[in-house]
Design an enzyme around this catalytic site. Sequence first.
Site, PDB file in Angstrom:
ATOM      1  N   SER A  28       2.510 -33.668  35.836  1.00  9.32           N
ATOM      2  CA  SER A  28       2.809 -35.007  36.150  1.00  9.32           C
ATOM      3  C   SER A  28       3.421 -35.228  37.651  1.00  9.32           C
ATOM      4  O   SER A  28       2.610 -34.731  38.462  1.00  9.32           O
ATOM      5  CB  SER A  28       3.648 -35.484  34.968  1.00  9.32           C
ATOM      6  OG  SER A  28       3.777 -37.019  35.050  1.00  9.32           O
ATOM      7  N   ASP A  82      -5.568 -39.332  28.131  1.00  6.37           N
ATOM      8  CA  ASP A  82      -4.350 -39.416  28.835  1.00  6.37           C
ATOM      9  C   ASP A  82      -4.199 -40.930  29.285  1.00  6.37           C
ATOM     10  O   ASP A  82      -4.993 -41.247  30.073  1.00  6.37           O
ATOM     11  CB  ASP A  82      -4.396 -38.538  29.785  1.00  6.37           C
ATOM     12  CG  ASP A  82      -2.924 -38.443  30.587  1.00  6.37           C
ATOM     13  OD1 ASP A  82      -2.030 -39.468  30.392  1.00  6.37           O
ATOM     14  OD2 ASP A  82      -2.595 -37.553  31.475  1.00  6.37           O
ATOM     15  N   HIS A  97      -1.423 -36.922  27.484  1.00  7.15           N
ATOM     16  CA  HIS A  97      -0.495 -36.592  28.665  1.00  7.15           C
ATOM     17  C   HIS A  97      -0.049 -35.384  28.683  1.00  7.15           C
ATOM     18  O   HIS A  97       0.303 -34.425  29.486  1.00  7.15           O
ATOM     19  CB  HIS A  97       0.582 -37.473  29.037  1.00  7.15           C
ATOM     20  CG  HIS A  97       0.974 -37.440  30.363  1.00  7.15           C
ATOM     21  ND1 HIS A  97       0.202 -37.430  31.861  1.00  7.15           N
ATOM     22  CD2 HIS A  97       2.241 -37.194  30.907  1.00  7.15           C
ATOM     23  CE1 HIS A  97       0.827 -37.470  32.589  1.00  7.15           C
ATOM     24  NE2 HIS A  97       2.155 -37.572  32.404  1.00  7.15           N
TER      25      HIS A  97
END
Length: 292
Positions: A139, A243, A271
């Site tokens: 991320s 995601d 995710h």
Amino acid sequence: MMAQKLLGAFTVSLLGSKCTSNFVFRAATVFTSSRSMSSGKKMVNGVELFYDSRGNGDHALVCIAGAMGTTKSDFAPQLDYFGSREGLRVVGFDPRGYGNSRPPKRHFSGTSSFESDARDAKGLMDALNVKKFSVLGWSDGGISGMILAALFPNSIRSLVIWGANSYVSKEDVECYEAIRDLSKWSQKMREPLEQEYGKEGLHELWNGWCDMIKDVQQSDGNICNHMLSNITCPTLILHGMKDPMVPNFHPDHLLENIKGSVRHNFPDGKHNIHLRYSEEFNKIVEDFVRKH
């Protein structure tokens, strides 16, 4: 309904396991028959960063956490796995302003926090006397990982990123705005982060992050797009095809613009593929980094 789906996926992926409490660690090392473990704080770029190191192999991996994340909350399965593998060493750290790397408070300003985390990762590995290493970034940590690889090409053996993007689109901002209001989060979702940061602290952090992303999009949307051509190390892009935080056009863009990169998809992944599918994820990553 869409906001609820986004919220659930986002919060579960951020937490993984319980967050660490904010107390002072002193460096400690434990040696076993085949590996070592150490944790503590190192002064890096003017800030004391908490780190957790496992294993004593020559091939080191550094893990860079996501928004509001810590090494324990974001990478517990990776620390356990890679720290036990022959020839490998894994290092995780709490980015400045998060977890046990406080003070200082987290500072959000344009895209500078991503570069700051990249330089901190490099500084920490220097402080640990590791001159060349592989990078695992999730991320926000994936963004910082790309910046790290672009800025310090001679120090990076390989790069593994997932849930990351090099620019911010209007669609991204709409996604984050849908989950900005913490009062709409379930208690189960909020509680571990509130224990880590307190209610007011969590509110301040999350709003600061959302404001930063919105400001970047309203500027030119660029986070590290201009650096992608400078990434020369072998790069693996992993992606959960479901995601809700990072649409498929982001890994498509990275694959097209990072020379020689390869991609592996998790068809039902969201995710947090490294937590939800940790066994498969770890084996794929190990196979990749051992080649380089």
